[in-house]
Design a protein around this motif. Structure first.
Motif, PDB file in Angstrom:
ATOM      1  N   HIS A 260       0.790  -1.246  -0.095  1.00 37.84           N
ATOM      2  CA  HIS A 260       0.037  -0.045  -0.072  1.00 37.84           C
ATOM      3  C   HIS A 260       1.030   1.382   0.096  1.00 37.84           C
ATOM      4  CE1 HIS A 260      -2.987  -2.920   0.897  1.00 37.84           C
ATOM      5  NE2 HIS A 260      -2.539  -3.032   2.388  1.00 37.84           N
ATOM      6  N   LEU A 261       1.892   1.390  -1.019  1.00 40.71           N
ATOM      7  CA  LEU A 261       2.786   2.399  -1.040  1.00 40.71           C
ATOM      8  C   LEU A 261       2.028   3.778  -1.173  1.00 40.71           C
ATOM      9  CD1 LEU A 261       5.802   0.889  -3.057  1.00 40.71           C
ATOM     10  CD2 LEU A 261       5.594   1.136  -0.511  1.00 40.71           C
ATOM     11  N   THR A 262       0.937   3.901  -1.919  1.00 38.13           N
ATOM     12  CA  THR A 262       0.332   5.035  -2.139  1.00 38.13           C
ATOM     13  C   THR A 262      -0.653   5.289  -1.201  1.00 38.13           C
ATOM     14  OG1 THR A 262      -1.168   3.856  -3.765  1.00 38.13           O
ATOM     15  CG2 THR A 262       0.637   5.017  -4.635  1.00 38.13           C
ATOM     16  N   ARG A 263      -0.920   4.584  -0.199  1.00 42.26           N
ATOM     17  CA  ARG A 263      -1.915   4.632   0.826  1.00 42.26           C
ATOM     18  C   ARG A 263      -3.181   5.023   0.141  1.00 42.26           C
ATOM     19  NH1 ARG A 263      -1.137   7.729   5.521  1.00 42.26           N
ATOM     20  NH2 ARG A 263      -2.767   6.657   6.148  1.00 42.26           N
ATOM     21  N   PRO A 264      -3.967   4.225  -0.748  1.00 36.34           N
ATOM     22  CA  PRO A 264      -5.054   4.328  -1.400  1.00 36.34           C
ATOM     23  C   PRO A 264      -6.031   4.885  -0.501  1.00 36.34           C
ATOM     24  CG  PRO A 264      -4.496   2.058  -1.512  1.00 36.34           C
ATOM     25  CD  PRO A 264      -3.203   2.851  -0.812  1.00 36.34           C
ATOM     26  N   GLN A 265      -7.169   5.661  -0.836  1.00 33.08           N
ATOM     27  CA  GLN A 265      -8.434   6.043  -0.244  1.00 33.08           C
ATOM     28  C   GLN A 265      -9.282   4.763  -0.292  1.00 33.08           C
ATOM     29  OE1 GLN A 265      -8.130   8.808   1.182  1.00 33.08           O
ATOM     30  NE2 GLN A 265     -10.202   9.008   2.215  1.00 33.08           N
ATOM     31  N   ASP A 266      -9.478   4.135   0.714  1.00 33.27           N
ATOM     32  CA  ASP A 266     -10.168   2.791   0.742  1.00 33.27           C
ATOM     33  C   ASP A 266     -11.639   2.937   0.856  1.00 33.27           C
ATOM     34  OD1 ASP A 266     -10.240   0.080   0.568  1.00 33.27           O
ATOM     35  OD2 ASP A 266     -10.545  -0.231   2.570  1.00 33.27           O
ATOM     36  N   THR A 267     -12.002   4.070   1.605  1.00 35.43           N
ATOM     37  CA  THR A 267     -13.377   4.274   1.945  1.00 35.43           C
ATOM     38  C   THR A 267     -13.873   5.665   1.353  1.00 35.43           C
ATOM     39  OG1 THR A 267     -12.750   5.666   3.893  1.00 35.43           O
ATOM     40  CG2 THR A 267     -12.927   3.136   4.251  1.00 35.43           C
ATOM     41  N   PHE A 268     -14.945   6.217   1.638  1.00 37.00           N
ATOM     42  CA  PHE A 268     -15.410   7.313   1.058  1.00 37.00           C
ATOM     43  C   PHE A 268     -15.093   8.543   2.127  1.00 37.00           C
ATOM     44  CE2 PHE A 268     -17.836   4.460  -1.624  1.00 37.00           C
ATOM     45  CZ  PHE A 268     -17.782   5.036  -2.723  1.00 37.00           C
ATOM     46  N   SER A 269     -14.711   8.196   3.231  1.00 36.81           N
ATOM     47  CA  SER A 269     -14.216   9.150   4.178  1.00 36.81           C
ATOM     48  C   SER A 269     -13.114  10.227   3.533  1.00 36.81           C
ATOM     49  CB  SER A 269     -13.813   8.694   5.527  1.00 36.81           C
ATOM     50  OG  SER A 269     -13.218   9.519   6.358  1.00 36.81           O
ATOM     51  N   ASP A 270     -13.008  11.459   3.828  1.00 36.43           N
ATOM     52  CA  ASP A 270     -12.091  12.191   3.517  1.00 36.43           C
ATOM     53  C   ASP A 270     -10.939  12.558   4.468  1.00 36.43           C
ATOM     54  OD1 ASP A 270     -13.303  12.756   1.164  1.00 36.43           O
ATOM     55  OD2 ASP A 270     -14.552  14.474   1.900  1.00 36.43           O
ATOM     56  N   LEU A 271     -11.112  11.728   5.725  1.00 43.35           N
ATOM     57  CA  LEU A 271     -10.107  11.868   6.653  1.00 43.35           C
ATOM     58  C   LEU A 271      -8.792  11.359   6.058  1.00 43.35           C
ATOM     59  CD1 LEU A 271     -12.197  11.229   9.601  1.00 43.35           C
ATOM     60  CD2 LEU A 271     -11.467  13.298   8.991  1.00 43.35           C
ATOM     61  N   ASN A 272      -7.732  11.665   6.691  1.00 47.61           N
ATOM     62  CA  ASN A 272      -6.317  11.138   6.242  1.00 47.61           C
ATOM     63  C   ASN A 272      -6.232   9.859   6.812  1.00 47.61           C
ATOM     64  OD1 ASN A 272      -3.958  11.121   4.670  1.00 47.61           O
ATOM     65  ND2 ASN A 272      -2.839  12.129   6.487  1.00 47.61           N
ATOM     66  N   GLU A 273      -6.638   9.808   7.956  1.00 49.15           N
ATOM     67  CA  GLU A 273      -6.705   8.462   8.986  1.00 49.15           C
ATOM     68  C   GLU A 273      -7.463   7.333   8.140  1.00 49.15           C
ATOM     69  OE1 GLU A 273      -8.151  11.306  10.750  1.00 49.15           O
ATOM     70  OE2 GLU A 273      -6.132  12.060  11.002  1.00 49.15           O
ATOM     71  N   ALA A 274      -8.330   7.844   7.416  1.00 48.28           N
ATOM     72  CA  ALA A 274      -9.093   6.575   6.715  1.00 48.28           C
ATOM     73  C   ALA A 274      -8.425   6.222   5.663  1.00 48.28           C
ATOM     74  CB  ALA A 274     -10.438   7.017   6.178  1.00 48.28           C
ATOM     75  N   ARG A 275      -7.229   6.486   4.907  1.00 49.12           N
ATOM     76  CA  ARG A 275      -6.676   5.964   3.929  1.00 49.12           C
ATOM     77  C   ARG A 275      -5.972   4.728   4.500  1.00 49.12           C
ATOM     78  NH1 ARG A 275      -4.469  10.199   0.227  1.00 49.12           N
ATOM     79  NH2 ARG A 275      -3.063   8.789  -0.358  1.00 49.12           N
TER      80      ARG A 275
END
Length: 176
Positions: free
Chosen positions: A83-98
């Motif tokens: 997960h090198l690019t730390r993809p956005q896995d959810t619809f949350s905009d929070l950085n912790e949700a990556r």
């Protein structure tokens, strides 16, 4: 998922390899067929609020890298980061949700036996695998026993770092 790896010799005793994995992840959630307790109770005449979830589809690229090294004395070890690019896995905009990085490491060896079993020499291959992602840690350790040139069997234990064992893994294989 596309994977590319390259292995090259380093001197007479070592081989070192590196690899990269490029993935395209597609997730789809269809809530139309979910049944909740409130759905059943409302059908029986009780009054409960309706639970609703939206359907969604999510797609994103994901990349991983790793390396492995092994020598002629049967020692092998490796490291990888996912997960090198730390993809956005959810619809949350929070950085912790990556999706957080996932780190893995392993080491294994081969201890040759002196006796003959079947048509090959008995050997034991102990190994340890460690994985870390955010607050989750996992340790898998055990051994594979090469009983002949065509048959192997092994046993492994999985635990967290508080020494709570949660799985026994039995393996067997035939090679020809």
């Amino acid at each position: 998922n596309l994977i590319y790896g390259y292995l090259f010799d380093v001197g007479d005793d070592w081989q070192v390899g590196g690899g990269i994995s490029a993935s395209w992840v597609m997730k789809r959630f269809n809530a139309d067929e979910l049944v909740f307790r409130t759905d059943l109770l409302n059908d029986l005449g009780y009054s409960y609020g309706t639970v609703t979830f939206d359907n969604y589809t999510k797609s994103y690229p994901d990349f991983s890298v790793g390396m492995i090294a092994r020598n002629n004395t049967n020692l092998t070890f490796g490291l990888s980061v996912s997960h090198l690019t730390r993809p956005q896995d959810t619809f949350s905009d929070l950085n912790e949700a990556r999706l957080p990085f996932k780190y893995t490491a392993f080491v294994s060896g081969r201890l040759e036996g002196a006796g003959m079993v079947g048509s090959g020499e008995l050997s034991v291959e102990p190994a340890v695998f460690y994985s870390y992602q955010l607050n989750n840690q996992e340790l898998i350790w055990g051994s594979q026993f090469v009983l002949s040139s065509t048959f192997m069997a092994g046993a492994w234990l999985r635990q967290n770092m508080q020494l709570n064992f949660d799985a026994l893994i039995i393996s067997a294989g035939i090679s020809w």
